[in-house]
Design a protein around this motif. Structure first.
Motif, PDB file in Angstrom:
ATOM      1  N   GLN A 150       0.837  -1.206   0.000  1.00 36.25           N
ATOM      2  CA  GLN A 150       0.000   0.000   0.000  1.00 36.25           C
ATOM      3  C   GLN A 150       0.871   1.255   0.000  1.00 36.25           C
ATOM      4  O   GLN A 150       0.551   2.226  -0.690  1.00 36.25           O
ATOM      5  CB  GLN A 150      -0.956  -0.015   1.191  1.00 36.25           C
ATOM      6  CG  GLN A 150      -2.080  -1.008   1.011  1.00 36.25           C
ATOM      7  CD  GLN A 150      -2.908  -1.224   2.263  1.00 36.25           C
ATOM      8  OE1 GLN A 150      -2.413  -1.175   3.387  1.00 36.25           O
ATOM      9  NE2 GLN A 150      -4.189  -1.497   2.072  1.00 36.25           N
ATOM     10  N   LEU A 154       2.153   1.535  -3.472  1.00 36.77           N
ATOM     11  CA  LEU A 154       1.078   1.951  -4.364  1.00 36.77           C
ATOM     12  C   LEU A 154       0.847   3.457  -4.278  1.00 36.77           C
ATOM     13  O   LEU A 154       0.718   4.133  -5.302  1.00 36.77           O
ATOM     14  CB  LEU A 154      -0.207   1.192  -4.021  1.00 36.77           C
ATOM     15  CG  LEU A 154      -1.414   1.429  -4.902  1.00 36.77           C
ATOM     16  CD1 LEU A 154      -1.104   1.062  -6.344  1.00 36.77           C
ATOM     17  CD2 LEU A 154      -2.600   0.624  -4.385  1.00 36.77           C
ATOM     18  N   GLU A 155       0.826   3.990  -3.065  1.00 34.63           N
ATOM     19  CA  GLU A 155       0.643   5.438  -2.892  1.00 34.63           C
ATOM     20  C   GLU A 155       1.770   6.208  -3.569  1.00 34.63           C
ATOM     21  O   GLU A 155       1.534   7.208  -4.247  1.00 34.63           O
ATOM     22  CB  GLU A 155       0.582   5.790  -1.401  1.00 34.63           C
ATOM     23  CG  GLU A 155      -0.685   5.322  -0.727  1.00 34.63           C
ATOM     24  CD  GLU A 155      -0.611   5.436   0.786  1.00 34.63           C
ATOM     25  OE1 GLU A 155       0.309   6.098   1.321  1.00 34.63           O
ATOM     26  OE2 GLU A 155      -1.501   4.850   1.447  1.00 34.63           O
ATOM     27  N   GLN A 165       1.388   5.880  -7.424  1.00 34.67           N
ATOM     28  CA  GLN A 165       0.270   6.686  -7.914  1.00 34.67           C
ATOM     29  C   GLN A 165       0.614   8.172  -7.902  1.00 34.67           C
ATOM     30  O   GLN A 165       0.256   8.907  -8.819  1.00 34.67           O
ATOM     31  CB  GLN A 165      -0.990   6.424  -7.076  1.00 34.67           C
ATOM     32  CG  GLN A 165      -1.605   5.081  -7.367  1.00 34.67           C
ATOM     33  CD  GLN A 165      -2.736   4.731  -6.421  1.00 34.67           C
ATOM     34  OE1 GLN A 165      -2.739   5.111  -5.249  1.00 34.67           O
ATOM     35  NE2 GLN A 165      -3.699   3.981  -6.923  1.00 34.67           N
ATOM     36  N   VAL A 174       0.858  -0.022 -11.389  1.00 34.69           N
ATOM     37  CA  VAL A 174      -0.175   0.319 -10.407  1.00 34.69           C
ATOM     38  C   VAL A 174      -1.221  -0.791 -10.345  1.00 34.69           C
ATOM     39  O   VAL A 174      -1.603  -1.245  -9.257  1.00 34.69           O
ATOM     40  CB  VAL A 174      -0.829   1.684 -10.759  1.00 34.69           C
ATOM     41  CG1 VAL A 174      -2.109   1.906  -9.956  1.00 34.69           C
ATOM     42  CG2 VAL A 174       0.148   2.820 -10.523  1.00 34.69           C
ATOM     43  N   GLU A 175      -1.665  -1.253 -11.489  1.00 31.59           N
ATOM     44  CA  GLU A 175      -2.689  -2.308 -11.520  1.00 31.59           C
ATOM     45  C   GLU A 175      -2.170  -3.599 -10.892  1.00 31.59           C
ATOM     46  O   GLU A 175      -2.909  -4.297 -10.195  1.00 31.59           O
ATOM     47  CB  GLU A 175      -3.149  -2.562 -12.955  1.00 31.59           C
ATOM     48  CG  GLU A 175      -3.986  -1.433 -13.519  1.00 31.59           C
ATOM     49  CD  GLU A 175      -4.291  -1.599 -15.002  1.00 31.59           C
ATOM     50  OE1 GLU A 175      -3.821  -2.588 -15.624  1.00 31.59           O
ATOM     51  OE2 GLU A 175      -4.997  -0.728 -15.542  1.00 31.59           O
ATOM     52  N   GLU A 210      -2.183  -3.078  -7.112  1.00 33.69           N
ATOM     53  CA  GLU A 210      -3.575  -3.066  -6.637  1.00 33.69           C
ATOM     54  C   GLU A 210      -4.134  -4.489  -6.581  1.00 33.69           C
ATOM     55  O   GLU A 210      -4.801  -4.856  -5.622  1.00 33.69           O
ATOM     56  CB  GLU A 210      -4.453  -2.216  -7.562  1.00 33.69           C
ATOM     57  CG  GLU A 210      -4.238  -0.731  -7.430  1.00 33.69           C
ATOM     58  CD  GLU A 210      -4.973   0.080  -8.485  1.00 33.69           C
ATOM     59  OE1 GLU A 210      -5.195   1.279  -8.237  1.00 33.69           O
ATOM     60  OE2 GLU A 210      -5.308  -0.460  -9.563  1.00 33.69           O
ATOM     61  N   ARG A 211      -3.841  -5.289  -7.595  1.00 32.88           N
ATOM     62  CA  ARG A 211      -4.308  -6.670  -7.643  1.00 32.88           C
ATOM     63  C   ARG A 211      -3.713  -7.481  -6.480  1.00 32.88           C
ATOM     64  O   ARG A 211      -4.412  -8.252  -5.829  1.00 32.88           O
ATOM     65  CB  ARG A 211      -3.934  -7.290  -8.994  1.00 32.88           C
ATOM     66  CG  ARG A 211      -4.565  -8.615  -9.278  1.00 32.88           C
ATOM     67  CD  ARG A 211      -4.370  -9.111 -10.713  1.00 32.88           C
ATOM     68  NE  ARG A 211      -3.093  -8.819 -11.320  1.00 32.88           N
ATOM     69  CZ  ARG A 211      -2.878  -7.866 -12.241  1.00 32.88           C
ATOM     70  NH1 ARG A 211      -3.859  -7.101 -12.650  1.00 32.88           N
ATOM     71  NH2 ARG A 211      -1.677  -7.671 -12.745  1.00 32.88           N
ATOM     72  N   ARG A 238      -5.424  -6.510  -3.186  1.00 29.48           N
ATOM     73  CA  ARG A 238      -6.752  -7.162  -3.073  1.00 29.48           C
ATOM     74  C   ARG A 238      -6.602  -8.626  -2.695  1.00 29.48           C
ATOM     75  O   ARG A 238      -7.318  -9.146  -1.836  1.00 29.48           O
ATOM     76  CB  ARG A 238      -7.527  -7.041  -4.388  1.00 29.48           C
ATOM     77  CG  ARG A 238      -8.184  -5.698  -4.604  1.00 29.48           C
ATOM     78  CD  ARG A 238      -9.165  -5.718  -5.771  1.00 29.48           C
ATOM     79  NE  ARG A 238      -8.595  -6.196  -7.026  1.00 29.48           N
ATOM     80  CZ  ARG A 238      -7.960  -5.437  -7.908  1.00 29.48           C
ATOM     81  NH1 ARG A 238      -7.785  -4.151  -7.687  1.00 29.48           N
ATOM     82  NH2 ARG A 238      -7.491  -5.966  -9.030  1.00 29.48           N
TER      83      ARG A 238
END
Length: 194
Positions: free
Chosen positions: A129, A132-133, A136, A158-159, A162-163, A166
Motif C-alpha cells: 500500500q 502503491l501510494e 500513484q 499500479v494495476e 492493486e491486484r 486485493r
C-alpha cells in the motif's frame, strides 16, 4: 532485505522438510518456486548446499540399492535444520514480507502458525500500500511528461500492485474468518467412563 543465500537456504530447508531430494530435483523445484525471473543455477545452489552441510542443517545420504554409473546424492534435513526452518518461518520482521522473501515464505505457510501468517500478510499488504501510494503520486506527476509507453508501463505497475493488495486482503479476511470459527467452536466435552 534478505540476502539471496538466505532465501535459497529457507527454500531448501522448506523443500527438504517435505522430504529428501537429490540436487537435480531440488534445483528443478526451486526454479518452479522462484519463478522465471529468478532462475537458480547449479553455481548458486551447490555452494548453498555445501554451506548448509557445514552448518549441519542438512546431510547427504547415499541411497541403498542398485546404482547407475554415477552415484546420486540425496539431501535431507537434519533435526538442527528443522529447528532452523521453524525459526526462519516464525520471523515476522520486514524481511518476511519483502519481495525477495515473501513468495518463499508464502509457499511454506502451511508450516506456520496462523498468527504469524496474519502478521506477514498484513506486513506485506502494508508495504505494498505504501508502494502503491508512491507510484500513484509519481504517476500523476509524470503522466503529463511521459510518452504513451512510459505511462502504460506505470499504469501496469499500479494495476499489478492493486491486484496483489486485493489478493492479500482476501487472504487476511479468510485467515481471520478461520480464526473466528476456531474460537467460536466450543470444545466438546469428553464422555466420562462409568
Amino acid at each position: 532485505m534478505a540476502r539471496r543465500g538466505d532465501t535459497i537456504e529457507l527454500a531448501v530447508l522448506g523443500l527438504l522438510h517435505e522430504g529428501p531430494m537429490h540436487g537435480y530435483e531440488l534445483r528443478k523445484r526451486l526454479n518452479l518456486m522462484l519463478g522465471w525471473g529468478r532462475l537458480l543455477s547449479y553455481g548458486s545452489l551447490y555452494p548453498a548446499l555445501k554451506k548448509m552441510l557445514r552448518g549441519n542443517l542438512i546431510e547427504e545420504v547415499v541411497p541403498s540399492g542398485p546404482q547407475s554409473r554415477r552415484q546420486r546424492i540425496v539431501y535431507e534435513v537434519t533435526p538442527q535444520g528443522t529447528e532452523e526452518f521453524s525459526r526462519l518461518m516464525s520471523e515476522v520482521g520486514p524481511a518476511a514480507w519483502e519481495d525477495d522473501n515473501f513468495d518463499i515464505r508464502f509457499r511454506f505457510f502451511s508450516s506456520t502458525d496462523m498468527e504469524i501468517r496474519l502478521r506477514v500478510l498484513e506486513g506485506r499488504r502494508s508495504r505494498l500500500q505504501e508502494r502503491l501510494e508512491r507510484v500513484q503520486r509519481d504517476l500523476a506527476m509524470t503522466q503529463k511528461e511521459a510518452d504513451r509507453y512510459a505511462s502504460e508501463l506505470q499504469r501496469h505497475g499500479v494495476e499489478s500492485v492493486e491486484r496483489e493488495v486485493r489478493w492479500l486482503s482476501d487472504l487476511i479476511n479468510a485467515e481471520r474468518g478461520a480464526q473466528s470459527r476456531a474460537e467460536a467452536t466450543p470444545e466438546t466435552p469428553t464422555p466420562s467412563a462409568s
